[in-house]
Structure formats: C-alpha cells, structure tokens
Design an enzyme around this catalytic site. Sequence first.
Site, short mmCIF file in Angstrom:
data_model
loop_
_atom_site.label_atom_id
_atom_site.label_comp_id
_atom_site.label_asym_id
_atom_site.label_seq_id
_atom_site.Cartn_x
_atom_site.Cartn_y
_atom_site.Cartn_z
N ARG A 227 0.71 -1.10 0.12
CA ARG A 227 -0.12 0.11 0.31
C ARG A 227 0.93 1.31 0.10
O ARG A 227 1.86 1.31 0.63
CB ARG A 227 -0.89 -0.07 1.20
CG ARG A 227 -1.89 -0.96 0.94
CD ARG A 227 -3.10 -0.54 -0.01
NE ARG A 227 -4.36 -1.16 0.03
CZ ARG A 227 -4.36 -2.25 -0.83
NH1 ARG A 227 -3.49 -2.61 -1.71
NH2 ARG A 227 -5.61 -3.03 -0.90
N ASP A 251 4.00 0.00 -7.68
CA ASP A 251 2.59 -0.45 -7.97
C ASP A 251 1.81 0.51 -7.41
O ASP A 251 0.54 0.78 -7.96
CB ASP A 251 2.15 -1.99 -7.87
CG ASP A 251 1.04 -2.44 -8.44
OD1 ASP A 251 0.87 -2.09 -9.64
OD2 ASP A 251 0.10 -2.72 -7.95
N GLU A 256 -4.52 7.37 -4.57
CA GLU A 256 -4.85 6.68 -5.88
C GLU A 256 -6.33 7.46 -6.25
O GLU A 256 -7.00 7.34 -5.46
CB GLU A 256 -4.47 5.23 -5.52
CG GLU A 256 -3.20 5.02 -5.42
CD GLU A 256 -2.90 3.48 -5.26
OE1 GLU A 256 -3.86 2.61 -4.91
OE2 GLU A 256 -1.65 3.00 -5.10
N HIS A 275 -1.40 0.57 -10.08
CA HIS A 275 -2.04 -0.51 -9.06
C HIS A 275 -2.75 -1.63 -9.88
O HIS A 275 -3.90 -1.81 -9.81
CB HIS A 275 -2.83 0.14 -8.08
CG HIS A 275 -3.33 -0.40 -6.75
ND1 HIS A 275 -3.83 0.10 -5.73
CD2 HIS A 275 -2.95 -1.71 -6.60
CE1 HIS A 275 -3.97 -0.72 -4.65
NE2 HIS A 275 -3.46 -1.72 -5.32
N ALA A 277 -0.76 -4.73 -9.84
CA ALA A 277 -0.07 -6.08 -9.49
C ALA A 277 -0.86 -7.11 -9.42
O ALA A 277 -0.64 -8.18 -10.00
CB ALA A 277 0.84 -5.85 -8.38
N ALA A 278 -2.16 -6.87 -8.88
CA ALA A 278 -2.82 -7.93 -8.38
C ALA A 278 -3.90 -8.78 -9.53
O ALA A 278 -4.65 -9.52 -9.28
CB ALA A 278 -3.85 -7.48 -7.15
#
Length: 310
Positions: A227, A251, A256, A275, A277-278
């Site tokens: 985070r 990332d 955000e 953001h 990555a997942a």
Amino acid sequence: MAKVLVFDGIDENALAPLKRAGLEIVSNPQATSEDFASDDEVIGIILMMYPVDGAVMDRFPNLKVIARHGVGYDNVDLQAASQRGIAVTNTPGANAGAVAETAITLMLMAGRLFEASHDSITDKKLADYMVGKSGQQVSGKIVGILGFGHIGQEIAKLLTGFGVHVLAYARHDHDVPNGRMADLDEIFQQADFVVSALPATPSTTGLIDQKAFDRMKSSTVVVNVGRGPVIDETAMIASLKSGKIAAAGLDVVDQEPISPDNELLSLPNAFVLPHVAAHSKEADFEVAKTAAKNVLAVFEGKPAEDQVND
C-alpha cells in the site's frame, strides 16, 4: 430477490455459485455514491476500492457481508461493520502469485533503469541521463521483504532462482528458506532491494520515512506492491532526486488513482504502475471465486472463512 452488488468487469464465471443459490447479481462501476444507492434487497457487496463507511452501509438495512475483492480492506470501516453485524472478508493468497510476479518485474525494471533506457531511444534528455548508467542485477543481491504473508513468501519463492539472500520482516517469525528474519534497521542498512508487501495500518503508515532512506545504500532500489501510505512519498521523491537511493519500482502510491502530475512519473529512476499488480486473468478469477465463496457462506448462515472483523 436478495441481491449482491458487484463491480463492472468482475469475472462472472466465478459468480456462478451465487446465481445457483438464487441471488441476483447487480453490477455497476462502484465509482460514485450513486453506484451504492439505497436498496433493501442487497445482502452482499463484492467490493473493489470504493470507501465504505457506516453511512454507506446504512443504505442497505439487510446487508450481511462486504467481501473485498483483494487482500487489503483499509477502504472498509471495520468498526462500523461490526456494530451493524456485517461480516467483512478478504481474499488472502488468491492473487499472491500475480503480485509476487509484479514485485520481481518492478525489481528488474527499476533496478536496471529499463524504462529510462527505452525512452532514451527517442528522448535526448534521457539519453544524456543514461550516460554512464547501467543499473544493477537482482542476482546474488540482498533483498529485504517487508511483510511476509502469502505475498511476501511467494516473492521469496520466486527469488530462489536468482540466488539472493532474503531478509524478511514481519510481526511473527517465519521459516525463510533462502534467508532469515531480520529487523527494519538491518534491512534498511544492508538490503540492495527493499520490497514492501505491507498493508496500510496505523503502525505501518509512513514506516519507510526519511530516516529509513538515510540508512539505505545509494545503490538501493525500493519496491512497493503493498500500500502506498507505507512509504513517505515526499521523502522518497527527495531521495530519488538526490541520489540517496538508486531507484524505485512502484505499483502503489500515496494518493490513488495516481495523478498525471505526480512528480514520481517524471523521475527517470522511478518506474510506476497504476495499481495493477494483483490483476491477471488467473488472479482475477481466483479472487472473485474466493469473494463469492465468502458471500455465499454468510448468505447460508455459515461462518465466512476469510472474515477480518469481529
């Protein structure tokens, strides 16, 4: 009919068990307050990043479960949910592989200054910047991993082939096959790569601050797949500009979605992703499947396996 709110783009194949149970799936962008309009029939929400507090929960008097589509749940007011008897769940480990792969990618991209090298083909300013610079390899280095849960352990596993020595930091001790547990001071002073997979909590926010950057080697590369608030962004930008650290692969950032005028995007030694990555086809399915499983359990009056509140 009982309803479950989901976000546009969720893997619908993973929602089949909810539909078989007779639940109606309602999809929208989950981007504004209007996407969470009052509805007595909503019993569950599969939630992305929209912040949900008590006021939002009160729009749904029969809400039983908020299932985060992911590991982090800092956008949900846990206390408010517990006070209303609403279970909050997450999906631990479901996207660990995707995030770990991204961490390795960021280590390589930032460590080797690959983006600046690529852009220097057409950008004279960057071509001048890259003179005498070649970046550093991951192989054989000391890698500090902050947060050694599903993601941190998967990062360490993928790094095995690079012959690195891992220094892992976590609340509890773990077996580290390619290294050992260590404290923050040791990691900041010794690691060639500092990789954060930490969530944002009161104890982790600002954990990597100016004092931490001052302890690092000038060759250190900082990577964040956890985070954004874990890193003091102002201190990181100053350290990147001054050469206090070599590079950063991110990332996540503090605010955000990242603003186009965020200074990190203009620094040649910072490689930044929005953001993502997942997110992979495989991870998106596994995360949605796990979130749906948690919703279904609560709907059927069973304990949710991945509940994170009391």
